[in-house]
Design an enzyme around this catalytic site. Structure first.
Site, short mmCIF file in Angstrom:
data_model
loop_
_atom_site.label_atom_id
_atom_site.label_comp_id
_atom_site.label_asym_id
_atom_site.label_seq_id
_atom_site.Cartn_x
_atom_site.Cartn_y
_atom_site.Cartn_z
CE LYS A 112 -4.29 -1.95 1.75
NZ LYS A 112 -3.87 -3.33 2.09
C1 LIG Z 1 -4.50 -4.45 1.51
C2 LIG Z 1 -3.75 -5.74 1.52
C3 LIG Z 1 -4.11 -6.82 0.68
C4 LIG Z 1 -5.32 -6.78 -0.21
O1 LIG Z 1 -5.20 -5.89 -1.28
P1 LIG Z 1 -6.50 -5.42 -2.07
O2 LIG Z 1 -6.03 -4.38 -3.00
O3 LIG Z 1 -7.45 -4.89 -1.03
O4 LIG Z 1 -7.04 -6.63 -2.75
C5 LIG Z 1 -3.32 -7.94 0.69
N1 LIG Z 1 -2.25 -8.05 1.51
C6 LIG Z 1 -1.88 -7.05 2.33
C7 LIG Z 1 -0.70 -7.23 3.20
C8 LIG Z 1 -2.61 -5.86 2.37
O5 LIG Z 1 -2.24 -4.87 3.21
#
Ligand SMILES: *Cc1c(COP(=O)(O)O)cnc(C)c1O
Length: 454
Positions: free
Chosen positions: A106
């Protein structure tokens, strides 16, 4: 580029408006009017271009006319300031997206979005305040992304005593333009307080407020970048550092449009923003054949891919908790791109329970000496399942690794023993928590906002 809401295609807006507004007025999500294509020169060079170079080619058409190239180059340099190595683990490739400041993918979206907001508001005299409610993880990535970004302040609300010590330091340890409220209640209380404040015009006239949640288009677009990087490198048989990948690149065999599109990418998924960004990269011309969407027991999308019937449901708790989403917001964006039949041909859905996730973490650590966090382990297992069915996936298969294993030490350590904290997280642990306690009442948040802006 113009953007419209997934539910009403008539009202198109600019990138700036789509980004700063977040949610479209139709209640849907903003999507670009068209998905641009890489030039053939770029497609042929994806394996050798640097990440910032690919980022520039990927993002530029989405912000054309609104962010000049020279400015975009600077934003990219600041946002994409950490590596994303493609490493070989057995005969698979793993794209490690956890080398940023909060050790999860993210960071890519949050860092770019923050800098884009700051540029788009460069002529405004009043600073913008981003209000975020978090159950732990997202707040840290957003706070870090906006930290020290000019013209923007951030207030994060989190449930007091219900986030981990590390998460609390990531949210409430930065200071500067990031302030934190420890709410004496649950995450739902935090969310209700933020919602209530957004719905009060008299508060919004005193404070310039915005949100920065995961459905923001400015968070999605930068995520397409690493798919083009991964597919280009994997198709050319390249890994970082110089790994044991077999050279797949033979003269004339890649990037000519005929044989391109051979890489299989597995994406551990929850809200499906990450996967949607992968779909964008593929449409732009990154050499991707297919995706595997791997979820935990929250298998709304894998069920849809099989049945054609979309049934959103309540979220169920799992050890890969950043993927505990029963009603994934980005499904609307996926649906705006593909019919069920096309989507099912392009994306294979698999789901994995906690027992198999733990077993996978243990087995991969023993077999390859490689540590997976629980989310990435769901993806690894998904690839195993497909392999059991249709034979080896080969070395042009890439697993998107979404987080550093030490970020989920409470799951990984009982299985693999003590593991060192990622360097960025170790730094965060040294921070001092400074937050204000608030009762779970919207009025308390309003008083707080009035006070800090005096
Ligand atoms: C947010 C997140 C996901 C999921 O990603 P999406 O874009 O919501 O499908 C998977 N793994 C981790 C570690 C995350 O922080």
């Amino acid at each position: 580029m113009r953007y419209y809401g997934t539910r009403d295609k008539s009202a198109a807006v600019s990138f700036a408006r789509a980004a700063l507004e977040g949610l479209a007025p139709d209640g849907g999500l903003y999507v670009p009017e068209t998905i641009p294509r890489y030039s053939s020169a770029v497609r042929n060079s994806l394996s050798t271009m640097s990440i910032p170079e690919i980022a520039l080619e990927t993002i530029r058409p989405f912000v054309a006319g609104e962010i000049p190239t020279a400015v975009l180059e600077e934003l990219i340099e600041e946002a994409f300031n950490f590596p994303a190595p493609l490493v070989a683990v057995g005969d698979r490739r793993v794209m490690e997206l956890f080398h940023g400041p909060t050790a999860a993918f993210k960071d890519f979206g949050a860092r770019f979005m923050a800098r884009a907001f700051s540029y788009l508001r460069r002529n405004e005299s009043k600073s913008l305040r981003i209000l975020v409610a978090t159950s732990g993880d997202t707040g840290g990535a957003v706070a870090d992304g906006f930290y020290n970004v000019p013209g923007i302040d951030v207030t994060v609300l989190y449930p007091k005593g219900r986030v981990s010590p590390l998460q609390e330091r990531q949210i409430a340890g930065l200071g500067g333009n990031v302030s934190a409220c420890a709410v004496e209640g649950s995450f739902d209380d935090c969310q209700a307080m933020v919602k209530a404040v957004f719905s009060k015009p008299e508060v919004r006239s005193r404070h310039l407020l915005s949100s920065a949640n995961s459905i923001n288009i400015a968070r999605l677009i930068p995520q397409a970048v690493y798919y083009a990087v991964a597919a280009g490198r994997a198709w050319a048989g390249k890994t970082d550092p110089e790994g044991p990948a077999t050279a797949r690149l033979r003269a004339g065999q890649s990037g000519d449009g005929k044989t391109a599109g051979r890489v299989l990418i597995c994406v551990p998924s929850g809200n499906f923003g990450n996967l949607t960004a992968g779909l964008y990269a593929r449409k732009m011309g990154a050499p991707i054949a297919q995706f595997i969407a791997a979820t935990n027991i929250n298998k709304t999308v894998p069920d849809y891919l099989i049945s054609g019937d979309y049934k959103a449901r309540d979220s169920q708790a799992s050890i890969s908790n950043a993927m505990d989403v029963g009603a994934p917001s980005n499904f609307e964006r996926m649906q705006s791109l593909y019919s069920h039949a096309r989507m099912a041909a392009l994306i294979r859905g698999v789901w994995v329970d906690d027992k198999d996730t733990r077993e996978t973490i243990e087995r991969v650590a023993e077999t390859h000496g490689y540590l997976l966090d629980p989310h990435t382990a769901v993806g690894w297992r998904g690839m195993d399942m497909l392999e059991a069915e249709s034979g080896p996936l080969g070395d042009a298969s890439v697993l998107i690794s979404t987080a550093h294993p030490s970020k989920f030490a409470e799951v990984v350590e009982p299985i693999c023993g003590e593991i060192p904290l990622a360097p960025a997280l170790r730094q965060a642990m040294d921070r001092k928590v400074e937050s204000v306690s608030l009762p779970p009442k919207a009025d308390a948040l309003i008083d707080y906002l009035d006070n800090i802006s005096l």
